[in-house]
Design a protein around this motif. Structure first.
Motif, mmCIF file in Angstrom:
data_model
loop_
_atom_site.group_PDB
_atom_site.id
_atom_site.type_symbol
_atom_site.label_atom_id
_atom_site.label_comp_id
_atom_site.label_asym_id
_atom_site.label_seq_id
_atom_site.Cartn_x
_atom_site.Cartn_y
_atom_site.Cartn_z
ATOM 1 N N VAL A 39 10.884 24.957 18.765
ATOM 2 C CA VAL A 39 9.951 24.932 19.899
ATOM 3 C C VAL A 39 10.536 25.724 21.077
ATOM 4 O O VAL A 39 9.823 26.471 21.747
ATOM 5 C CB VAL A 39 9.621 23.476 20.297
ATOM 6 N N ALA A 40 11.832 25.597 21.302
ATOM 7 C CA ALA A 40 12.465 26.311 22.411
ATOM 8 C C ALA A 40 12.415 27.827 22.206
ATOM 9 O O ALA A 40 12.332 28.582 23.177
ATOM 10 C CB ALA A 40 13.912 25.853 22.564
ATOM 11 N N ARG A 41 12.440 28.283 20.943
ATOM 12 C CA ARG A 41 12.413 29.726 20.673
ATOM 13 C C ARG A 41 11.002 30.306 20.693
ATOM 14 O O ARG A 41 10.834 31.514 20.711
ATOM 15 C CB ARG A 41 13.059 30.012 19.315
ATOM 16 N N LEU A 84 9.782 29.423 9.776
ATOM 17 C CA LEU A 84 9.314 28.715 8.583
ATOM 18 C C LEU A 84 9.124 29.685 7.422
ATOM 19 O O LEU A 84 9.480 29.382 6.282
ATOM 20 C CB LEU A 84 8.003 27.975 8.883
ATOM 21 N N ALA A 85 8.588 30.863 7.707
ATOM 22 C CA ALA A 85 8.348 31.849 6.655
ATOM 23 C C ALA A 85 9.645 32.448 6.133
ATOM 24 O O ALA A 85 9.732 32.805 4.959
ATOM 25 C CB ALA A 85 7.432 32.958 7.181
ATOM 26 N N ASP A 86 10.659 32.561 6.974
ATOM 27 C CA ASP A 86 11.919 33.182 6.583
ATOM 28 C C ASP A 86 12.918 32.213 5.969
ATOM 29 O O ASP A 86 14.015 32.618 5.610
ATOM 30 C CB ASP A 86 12.575 33.847 7.808
ATOM 31 N N ALA A 87 12.552 30.939 5.838
ATOM 32 C CA ALA A 87 13.483 29.946 5.295
ATOM 33 C C ALA A 87 13.901 30.343 3.885
ATOM 34 O O ALA A 87 13.071 30.718 3.063
ATOM 35 C CB ALA A 87 12.834 28.563 5.274
ATOM 36 N N PRO A 88 15.208 30.304 3.596
ATOM 37 C CA PRO A 88 15.664 30.663 2.257
ATOM 38 C C PRO A 88 15.203 29.639 1.225
ATOM 39 O O PRO A 88 14.991 28.481 1.543
ATOM 40 C CB PRO A 88 17.183 30.641 2.395
ATOM 41 N N ALA A 89 15.059 30.087 -0.001
ATOM 42 C CA ALA A 89 14.678 29.170 -1.080
ATOM 43 C C ALA A 89 15.601 29.424 -2.254
ATOM 44 O O ALA A 89 15.906 30.564 -2.552
ATOM 45 C CB ALA A 89 13.228 29.399 -1.481
ATOM 46 N N ILE A 147 8.293 29.929 15.630
ATOM 47 C CA ILE A 147 8.210 28.774 14.724
ATOM 48 C C ILE A 147 7.698 29.232 13.364
ATOM 49 O O ILE A 147 8.312 28.955 12.320
ATOM 50 C CB ILE A 147 7.291 27.669 15.304
ATOM 51 N N LEU A 148 6.571 29.947 13.367
ATOM 52 C CA LEU A 148 5.994 30.419 12.101
ATOM 53 C C LEU A 148 6.935 31.385 11.399
ATOM 54 O O LEU A 148 7.093 31.334 10.175
ATOM 55 C CB LEU A 148 4.634 31.077 12.348
ATOM 56 N N GLN A 149 7.572 32.260 12.165
ATOM 57 C CA GLN A 149 8.486 33.232 11.576
ATOM 58 C C GLN A 149 9.671 32.533 10.917
ATOM 59 O O GLN A 149 10.070 32.873 9.809
ATOM 60 C CB GLN A 149 8.977 34.229 12.638
#
Length: 186
Positions: A112-114, A129-134, A125-127
């Motif tokens: 939220v701060a970013r 979440l989308a960039d989270a490693p799997a 936030i969306l970026q």
């Protein structure tokens, strides 16, 4: 107290009739006495048991734990150490969940701060979440659950007693994700 019907029993205890039937089906309370018309009737003992269950549920005890507590409650030869052990297990579980929630809250606060939160389309936030490693690392405990194919009509296998199962977390994946961000920054 006279014997009362399921609706009145539910209102007295502060739960729904459906939950009373559920507790009965699980064997937490004995099968209700029935009228000639088939209506369930409950007395003081059953009301006390229902209150016990409601209170235990409000403390987050699982149905399995409540069953153990009910057995101990009904056993005049019980040892308070057995009761305390069930409560300590629940407390440990609550403390673990609190740690996970704190980790999730911290991660979310950072996200939220970013985020600028303005009219632009870009959102950190969306970026993130989308960039989270799997796959996500599960942190120190390394929790993982495998998915099992289930066919129509199959029954789930009976679970092992809680003490025999490895500790698991309902929030393990989110906790792992949060852990990955907190340790990536380090």
């Amino acid at each position: 107290m006279q014997r009362i019907n399921i609706g009145d029993a539910a209102a007295t205890v502060g739960i729904t009739p459906k939950m009373i039937r559920h507790y009965e089906s699980l064997g937490l309370i004995p099968e209700a006495e029935r009228t000639e018309a088939g209506y369930r009737l409950y007395g003081e003992r059953e009301i006390a048991m229902l209150r016990f269950i409601r209170q235990a549920r409000s403390l987050g005890f699982s149905m399995e734990q409540i069953g153990a507590l009910m057995s101990l409650w009904n056993d005049p030869d019980r040892h308070s150490s057995d009761v305390k052990q069930v409560a300590l297990e629940q407390l440990a579980g609550l403390e673990q969940r609190q740690k996970e929630l704190d980790l999730m809250r911290g991660t979310l606060q950072g996200l939220v701060a970013r985020c600028r939160g303005d009219e632009s389309a870009h959102c950190a936030i969306l970026q993130t979440l989308a960039d989270a490693p799997a796959p996500l690392p599960a942190g120190p405990a390394r929790f993982s659950k495998a998915l099992k194919e289930v066919r129509a009509g199959e029954r789930r296998p009976k679970r092992a007693p809680r003490a025999a199962r490895a500790p698991a977390s309902a929030h393990a994946a989110l906790s792992a994700w949060s852990w990955s961000f907190s340790h990536a920054a380090a």
